[in-house]
Design an enzyme around this catalytic site. Structure first.
Site, PDB file in Angstrom:
ATOM      1  N   ASN A   9       0.865  -1.175   0.000  1.00 29.43           N
ATOM      2  CA  ASN A   9       0.000   0.000   0.000  1.00 29.43           C
ATOM      3  C   ASN A   9       0.902   1.225   0.000  1.00 29.43           C
ATOM      4  O   ASN A   9       1.413   1.624   1.042  1.00 29.43           O
ATOM      5  CB  ASN A   9      -0.914  -0.019   1.230  1.00 29.43           C
ATOM      6  CG  ASN A   9      -1.824   1.192   1.275  1.00 29.43           C
ATOM      7  OD1 ASN A   9      -1.910   1.958   0.317  1.00 29.43           O
ATOM      8  ND2 ASN A   9      -2.509   1.376   2.405  1.00 29.43           N
ATOM      9  N   LYS A  11       0.097   4.202  -0.560  1.00 33.81           N
ATOM     10  CA  LYS A  11      -0.625   5.407  -0.112  1.00 33.81           C
ATOM     11  C   LYS A  11      -0.298   6.578  -1.041  1.00 33.81           C
ATOM     12  O   LYS A  11      -0.065   6.365  -2.231  1.00 33.81           O
ATOM     13  CB  LYS A  11      -0.291   5.718   1.360  1.00 33.81           C
ATOM     14  CG  LYS A  11      -0.425   4.486   2.255  1.00 33.81           C
ATOM     15  CD  LYS A  11      -0.356   4.805   3.713  1.00 33.81           C
ATOM     16  CE  LYS A  11      -0.361   3.507   4.507  1.00 33.81           C
ATOM     17  NZ  LYS A  11      -0.450   3.732   5.936  1.00 33.81           N
ATOM     18  N   HIS A  97      -9.747   0.955   4.067  1.00 32.87           N
ATOM     19  CA  HIS A  97      -8.534   1.178   4.853  1.00 32.87           C
ATOM     20  C   HIS A  97      -8.870   2.122   6.010  1.00 32.87           C
ATOM     21  O   HIS A  97      -9.693   3.029   5.861  1.00 32.87           O
ATOM     22  CB  HIS A  97      -7.445   1.773   3.962  1.00 32.87           C
ATOM     23  CG  HIS A  97      -6.104   1.779   4.634  1.00 32.87           C
ATOM     24  ND1 HIS A  97      -5.744   2.754   5.532  1.00 32.87           N
ATOM     25  CD2 HIS A  97      -5.064   0.908   4.577  1.00 32.87           C
ATOM     26  CE1 HIS A  97      -4.529   2.489   5.987  1.00 32.87           C
ATOM     27  NE2 HIS A  97      -4.088   1.373   5.420  1.00 32.87           N
ATOM     28  N   GLU A  99      -7.440   4.600   7.151  1.00 30.63           N
ATOM     29  CA  GLU A  99      -7.270   6.029   6.837  1.00 30.63           C
ATOM     30  C   GLU A  99      -8.494   6.563   6.092  1.00 30.63           C
ATOM     31  O   GLU A  99      -8.899   7.709   6.284  1.00 30.63           O
ATOM     32  CB  GLU A  99      -5.974   6.232   6.026  1.00 30.63           C
ATOM     33  CG  GLU A  99      -4.748   6.027   6.914  1.00 30.63           C
ATOM     34  CD  GLU A  99      -3.511   5.522   6.198  1.00 30.63           C
ATOM     35  OE1 GLU A  99      -3.444   5.577   4.963  1.00 30.63           O
ATOM     36  OE2 GLU A  99      -2.595   5.054   6.908  1.00 30.63           O
ATOM     37  N   GLU A 169      -6.121  -5.071  10.134  1.00 30.57           N
ATOM     38  CA  GLU A 169      -5.109  -4.064  10.430  1.00 30.57           C
ATOM     39  C   GLU A 169      -5.468  -3.331  11.716  1.00 30.57           C
ATOM     40  O   GLU A 169      -6.286  -2.385  11.687  1.00 30.57           O
ATOM     41  CB  GLU A 169      -5.023  -3.042   9.292  1.00 30.57           C
ATOM     42  CG  GLU A 169      -4.682  -3.655   7.951  1.00 30.57           C
ATOM     43  CD  GLU A 169      -4.030  -2.627   7.037  1.00 30.57           C
ATOM     44  OE1 GLU A 169      -2.905  -2.866   6.622  1.00 30.57           O
ATOM     45  OE2 GLU A 169      -4.647  -1.580   6.780  1.00 30.57           O
ATOM     46  N   GLY A 175       1.676   2.170  10.782  1.00 26.62           N
ATOM     47  CA  GLY A 175       2.603   3.293  10.664  1.00 26.62           C
ATOM     48  C   GLY A 175       3.212   3.717  11.993  1.00 26.62           C
ATOM     49  O   GLY A 175       3.826   4.771  12.092  1.00 26.62           O
ATOM     50  N   SER A 215       2.737  -2.288  10.508  1.00 25.97           N
ATOM     51  CA  SER A 215       4.185  -2.296  10.743  1.00 25.97           C
ATOM     52  C   SER A 215       4.854  -3.629  10.407  1.00 25.97           C
ATOM     53  O   SER A 215       5.800  -4.043  11.085  1.00 25.97           O
ATOM     54  CB  SER A 215       4.491  -1.860  12.181  1.00 25.97           C
ATOM     55  OG  SER A 215       4.008  -0.540  12.398  1.00 25.97           O
TER      56      SER A 215
HETATM   57  C1  PEP Z   1      -1.141   0.093   5.884  1.00 24.62           C
HETATM   58  O1  PEP Z   1      -1.111   1.235   5.515  1.00 24.62           O
HETATM   59  O2  PEP Z   1      -2.023  -0.648   5.475  1.00 24.62           O
HETATM   60  C2  PEP Z   1      -0.105  -0.358   6.808  1.00 24.62           C
HETATM   61  C3  PEP Z   1      -0.230  -1.521   7.356  1.00 24.62           C
HETATM   62  O3  PEP Z   1       0.945   0.525   7.035  1.00 24.62           O
HETATM   63  P1  PEP Z   1       2.327   0.178   7.786  1.00 24.62           P
HETATM   64  O4  PEP Z   1       2.817  -1.127   7.212  1.00 24.62           O
HETATM   65  O5  PEP Z   1       3.219   1.312   7.470  1.00 24.62           O
HETATM   66  O6  PEP Z   1       2.015   0.046   9.238  1.00 24.62           O
END
Ligand code: PEP
Length: 254
Positions: A9, A11, A97, A99, A169, A175, A215
């Site tokens: 992803n 983003k 997601h 976000e 998630e 993040g 992460s």
């Molecule tokens: C994501 O944006 O779906 C995500 C899991 O980000 P990160 O791996 O940076 O935590």
């Protein structure tokens, strides 16, 4: 075996040149994908076709949209519809997601519409769910995630749920550098699979790929992916670095 999936992803990151360099590094790396493996590159809309030209040459690697509109067409400035994605032969889209849920106020109902439109246009959703830190601290994460699934997905038919892709998630791990332990991931993934099994039966729930996101990096991917109900990962930050994501792909169950 159900699909084992490494989904990037990106983003709203990378300029076009950086995006193409990263794509080149990934398509030219020595990864060996077998039939049960799928690599998805969730790239910004403007890059979909250019990245797709490259991933089309690698069996098992595909581009993925990061969103899809909740309406078919019309006066929705800035939105991208399922029909548009279908016309570009895009086969996957991330939906829900955290976000998008947080910044764009996408509710479970809106996400149900997005899932419906994706399926109508032959696009496989990568449906995201997951709880905030508050919910985790009050130990109500199981019922929270269950509600997300019920309200956005459980109107689907068994046939539509077959081979479906879900990404768990936990928001507190996205993040933040704070990964759920592999045991926490396995516990939630087993819960998600059992909820799907109650609704659709074990045969269908066994086909659903449940990815972990939060992460994930080269150094922790193998331990997390090795858990029985974890079928790969949705990866943000580490997917922007070619050799990190390359190692993550290689950490998928064989
Ligand atoms: C994501 O944006 O779906 C995500 C899991 O980000 P990160 O791996 O940076 O935590």
């Amino acid at each position: 075996m159900r699909k084992q999936i490494a989904a990037a992803n990106w983003k709203m990151n990378l300029n076009l040149q950086q995006a193409m360099e990263l794509t080149d590094q990934l398509v030219n790396s020595d990864i060996h994908l077998n039939e049960a493996h799928q690599v998805l590159l969730g790239v910004p809309f403007p890059y979909l076709l250019k990245v797709k030209e490259k991933t089309d040459k690698i069996p098992g690697m595909s581009v993925c949209a990061q969103n899809i509109a909740s309406t078919k067409n019309g006066a929705y400035t800035g939105e991208v519809s399922g029909e548009m994605l279908q016309g570009m032969n895009i086969e996957f889209a991330i939906i829900g997601h955290s976000e998008r849920r947080e910044y764009f106020k996408e509710s479970n109902d809106v996400l149900a519409s997005k899932v419906n439109l994706a399926l109508e246009y032959g696009i496989n959703p990568v449906f995201c769910c997951g709880e905030s830190l508050n919910v985790r601290e009050s130990n109500t994460q199981n019922s929270f995630v269950e509600k997300q699934l019920k309200e956005s997905l459980f109107h689907l038919t068994a046939n539509q749920m077959k081979n479906f892709i879900i990404a768990y998630e936990p928001i507190w791990a996205i993040g933040t550098g704070k990964t759920a332990t592999s045991d926490q991931a396995q516990e939630m993934h087993a819960h998600i699979r059992s909820v799907i099994s109650q609704q659709y039966g074990k045969e269908i729930s066994d086909t659903v790929s449940i990815l972990y996101g939060g992460s994930v990096k080269a150094s922790n991917a193998a331990e997390i992916f090795n858990k029985p109900d974890v079928d790969g990962g949705l990866v943000g930050g580490a997917s922007l670095v070619a050799n990190e994501f390359d190692t993550i792909i290689k950490s998928l169950k064989k």
